[in-house]
Design a protein around this motif. Structure first.
Motif, PDB file in Angstrom:
ATOM      1  N   ALA A 161     -64.261  16.553 -28.041  1.00  0.00           N
ATOM      2  CA  ALA A 161     -62.936  16.587 -27.420  1.00  0.00           C
ATOM      3  C   ALA A 161     -62.244  17.934 -27.609  1.00  0.00           C
ATOM      4  CB  ALA A 161     -62.063  15.471 -27.999  1.00  0.00           C
ATOM      5  N   LEU A 162     -62.731  18.760 -28.533  1.00  0.00           N
ATOM      6  CA  LEU A 162     -62.133  20.077 -28.765  1.00  0.00           C
ATOM      7  C   LEU A 162     -62.498  21.032 -27.645  1.00  0.00           C
ATOM      8  CD1 LEU A 162     -62.882  20.518 -32.580  1.00  0.00           C
ATOM      9  CD2 LEU A 162     -60.737  19.791 -31.528  1.00  0.00           C
ATOM     10  N   SER A 163     -61.665  22.016 -27.448  1.00  0.00           N
ATOM     11  CA  SER A 163     -61.958  23.045 -26.444  1.00  0.00           C
ATOM     12  C   SER A 163     -63.000  24.013 -27.004  1.00  0.00           C
ATOM     13  CB  SER A 163     -60.686  23.798 -26.070  1.00  0.00           C
ATOM     14  OG  SER A 163     -60.254  24.574 -27.170  1.00  0.00           O
ATOM     15  N   ASP A 164     -63.568  24.816 -26.128  1.00  0.00           N
ATOM     16  CA  ASP A 164     -64.569  25.790 -26.562  1.00  0.00           C
ATOM     17  C   ASP A 164     -63.972  26.817 -27.515  1.00  0.00           C
ATOM     18  OD1 ASP A 164     -66.576  24.564 -25.111  1.00  0.00           O
ATOM     19  OD2 ASP A 164     -66.307  25.845 -23.356  1.00  0.00           O
ATOM     20  N   GLU A 165     -62.712  27.156 -27.318  1.00  0.00           N
ATOM     21  CA  GLU A 165     -62.051  28.112 -28.212  1.00  0.00           C
ATOM     22  C   GLU A 165     -61.896  27.522 -29.617  1.00  0.00           C
ATOM     23  OE1 GLU A 165     -60.652  27.259 -25.188  1.00  0.00           O
ATOM     24  OE2 GLU A 165     -61.376  29.028 -24.126  1.00  0.00           O
ATOM     25  N   GLU A 166     -61.511  26.254 -29.687  1.00  0.00           N
ATOM     26  CA  GLU A 166     -61.364  25.598 -30.997  1.00  0.00           C
ATOM     27  C   GLU A 166     -62.715  25.468 -31.696  1.00  0.00           C
ATOM     28  OE1 GLU A 166     -57.520  22.710 -30.262  1.00  0.00           O
ATOM     29  OE2 GLU A 166     -59.456  22.083 -29.455  1.00  0.00           O
ATOM     30  N   LEU A 167     -63.752  25.197 -30.925  1.00  0.00           N
ATOM     31  CA  LEU A 167     -65.094  25.126 -31.514  1.00  0.00           C
ATOM     32  C   LEU A 167     -65.532  26.498 -32.021  1.00  0.00           C
ATOM     33  CD1 LEU A 167     -66.944  22.771 -29.010  1.00  0.00           C
ATOM     34  CD2 LEU A 167     -66.258  22.244 -31.347  1.00  0.00           C
ATOM     35  N   ALA A 168     -65.200  27.549 -31.276  1.00  0.00           N
ATOM     36  CA  ALA A 168     -65.565  28.902 -31.697  1.00  0.00           C
ATOM     37  C   ALA A 168     -64.868  29.271 -33.001  1.00  0.00           C
ATOM     38  CB  ALA A 168     -65.212  29.901 -30.597  1.00  0.00           C
ATOM     39  N   LYS A 169     -63.632  28.830 -33.189  1.00  0.00           N
ATOM     40  CA  LYS A 169     -62.924  29.083 -34.454  1.00  0.00           C
ATOM     41  C   LYS A 169     -63.641  28.420 -35.625  1.00  0.00           C
ATOM     42  CE  LYS A 169     -58.321  29.495 -32.438  1.00  0.00           C
ATOM     43  NZ  LYS A 169     -57.000  28.868 -32.282  1.00  0.00           N
ATOM     44  N   GLY A 175     -66.857  28.073 -35.689  1.00  0.00           N
ATOM     45  CA  GLY A 175     -68.197  28.645 -35.737  1.00  0.00           C
ATOM     46  C   GLY A 175     -69.240  27.761 -35.069  1.00  0.00           C
ATOM     47  N   LEU A 176     -68.827  26.965 -34.102  1.00  0.00           N
ATOM     48  CA  LEU A 176     -69.741  26.046 -33.420  1.00  0.00           C
ATOM     49  C   LEU A 176     -69.781  26.335 -31.933  1.00  0.00           C
ATOM     50  CD1 LEU A 176     -68.608  22.707 -35.094  1.00  0.00           C
ATOM     51  CD2 LEU A 176     -70.712  23.939 -35.551  1.00  0.00           C
ATOM     52  N   LYS A 177     -70.897  25.967 -31.327  1.00  0.00           N
ATOM     53  CA  LYS A 177     -71.019  25.977 -29.875  1.00  0.00           C
ATOM     54  C   LYS A 177     -71.247  24.538 -29.438  1.00  0.00           C
ATOM     55  CE  LYS A 177     -73.079  30.543 -29.574  1.00  0.00           C
ATOM     56  NZ  LYS A 177     -74.285  31.288 -29.176  1.00  0.00           N
ATOM     57  N   ARG A 178     -70.870  24.248 -28.214  1.00  0.00           N
ATOM     58  CA  ARG A 178     -70.951  22.875 -27.723  1.00  0.00           C
ATOM     59  C   ARG A 178     -72.386  22.331 -27.764  1.00  0.00           C
ATOM     60  NH1 ARG A 178     -67.056  20.035 -26.025  1.00  0.00           N
ATOM     61  NH2 ARG A 178     -65.728  21.837 -25.741  1.00  0.00           N
ATOM     62  N   ASP A 179     -73.367  23.169 -27.498  1.00  0.00           N
ATOM     63  CA  ASP A 179     -74.746  22.691 -27.490  1.00  0.00           C
ATOM     64  C   ASP A 179     -75.320  22.504 -28.899  1.00  0.00           C
ATOM     65  OD1 ASP A 179     -74.846  25.381 -28.053  1.00  0.00           O
ATOM     66  OD2 ASP A 179     -76.577  25.796 -26.769  1.00  0.00           O
ATOM     67  N   GLN A 180     -74.581  22.890 -29.935  1.00  0.00           N
ATOM     68  CA  GLN A 180     -75.031  22.734 -31.319  1.00  0.00           C
ATOM     69  C   GLN A 180     -74.373  21.555 -32.036  1.00  0.00           C
ATOM     70  OE1 GLN A 180     -73.768  26.466 -32.879  1.00  0.00           O
ATOM     71  NE2 GLN A 180     -75.653  27.537 -32.294  1.00  0.00           N
ATOM     72  N   LEU A 181     -73.497  20.826 -31.354  1.00  0.00           N
ATOM     73  CA  LEU A 181     -72.718  19.789 -32.027  1.00  0.00           C
ATOM     74  C   LEU A 181     -73.584  18.651 -32.574  1.00  0.00           C
ATOM     75  CD1 LEU A 181     -69.544  19.548 -29.780  1.00  0.00           C
ATOM     76  CD2 LEU A 181     -69.849  20.734 -31.949  1.00  0.00           C
ATOM     77  N   VAL A 182     -74.531  18.183 -31.796  1.00  0.00           N
ATOM     78  CA  VAL A 182     -75.381  17.078 -32.262  1.00  0.00           C
ATOM     79  C   VAL A 182     -76.161  17.514 -33.491  1.00  0.00           C
ATOM     80  CG1 VAL A 182     -77.316  15.577 -31.664  1.00  0.00           C
ATOM     81  CG2 VAL A 182     -75.522  16.016 -29.988  1.00  0.00           C
ATOM     82  N   HIS A 183     -76.712  18.717 -33.449  1.00  0.00           N
ATOM     83  CA  HIS A 183     -77.439  19.225 -34.610  1.00  0.00           C
ATOM     84  C   HIS A 183     -76.522  19.357 -35.821  1.00  0.00           C
ATOM     85  CE1 HIS A 183     -80.339  21.432 -36.960  1.00  0.00           C
ATOM     86  NE2 HIS A 183     -79.443  22.385 -37.157  1.00  0.00           N
ATOM     87  N   HIS A 184     -75.307  19.831 -35.605  1.00  0.00           N
ATOM     88  CA  HIS A 184     -74.343  19.998 -36.697  1.00  0.00           C
ATOM     89  C   HIS A 184     -74.000  18.658 -37.354  1.00  0.00           C
ATOM     90  CE1 HIS A 184     -70.927  21.489 -38.969  1.00  0.00           C
ATOM     91  NE2 HIS A 184     -70.171  20.549 -38.396  1.00  0.00           N
ATOM     92  N   VAL A 185     -73.770  17.631 -36.558  1.00  0.00           N
ATOM     93  CA  VAL A 185     -73.331  16.337 -37.085  1.00  0.00           C
ATOM     94  C   VAL A 185     -74.480  15.581 -37.743  1.00  0.00           C
ATOM     95  CG1 VAL A 185     -72.388  14.084 -36.451  1.00  0.00           C
ATOM     96  CG2 VAL A 185     -71.415  16.159 -35.470  1.00  0.00           C
ATOM     97  N   PHE A 186     -75.681  15.648 -37.161  1.00  0.00           N
ATOM     98  CA  PHE A 186     -76.793  14.826 -37.638  1.00  0.00           C
ATOM     99  C   PHE A 186     -77.837  15.603 -38.434  1.00  0.00           C
ATOM    100  CE2 PHE A 186     -75.174  12.423 -34.022  1.00  0.00           C
ATOM    101  CZ  PHE A 186     -75.113  11.144 -34.543  1.00  0.00           C
ATOM    102  N   SER A 187     -77.586  16.861 -38.759  1.00  0.00           N
ATOM    103  CA  SER A 187     -78.615  17.705 -39.370  1.00  0.00           C
ATOM    104  C   SER A 187     -79.031  17.231 -40.766  1.00  0.00           C
ATOM    105  CB  SER A 187     -78.148  19.145 -39.445  1.00  0.00           C
ATOM    106  OG  SER A 187     -77.020  19.259 -40.272  1.00  0.00           O
TER     107      SER A 187
END
Length: 75
Positions: A48-56, A58-70
């Motif tokens: 639900a966050l914007s790309d700018e908020e994700l960049a703050k 240190g995340l990219k949208r395509d890395q979210l699943v890996h980040h959460v379930f790593s």
């Protein structure tokens, strides 16, 4: 002027629908269990966050699943 539409389900489909109800209930239950998982909720909040908020963060949208379930899955 009011119009009324009437649709009746044929008997064969009614029986098939009756036979499918337990499987439908099982599927809905499994979806409810998955959606109540904290990792799934975390992923939804991050999506639900914007790309700018994700960049703050240190995340990219395509890395979210890996980040959460790593820590529990090798992705």
């Amino acid at each position: 002027m009011a119009h009324t539409a009437l649709y009746t389900v044929p008997t064969a489909l009614g029986i098939l629908n009756l036979l499918a109800k337990p499987f439908t209930a099982l599927g809905r239950g499994l979806v409810a269990i998955a959606e109540n998982n904290t990792r799934y909720q975390t992923l939804n909040k991050l999506m639900a966050l914007s790309d700018e908020e994700l960049a703050k963060r240190g995340l990219k949208r395509d890395q979210l699943v890996h980040h959460v379930f790593s820590d529990s899955y090798y992705l």
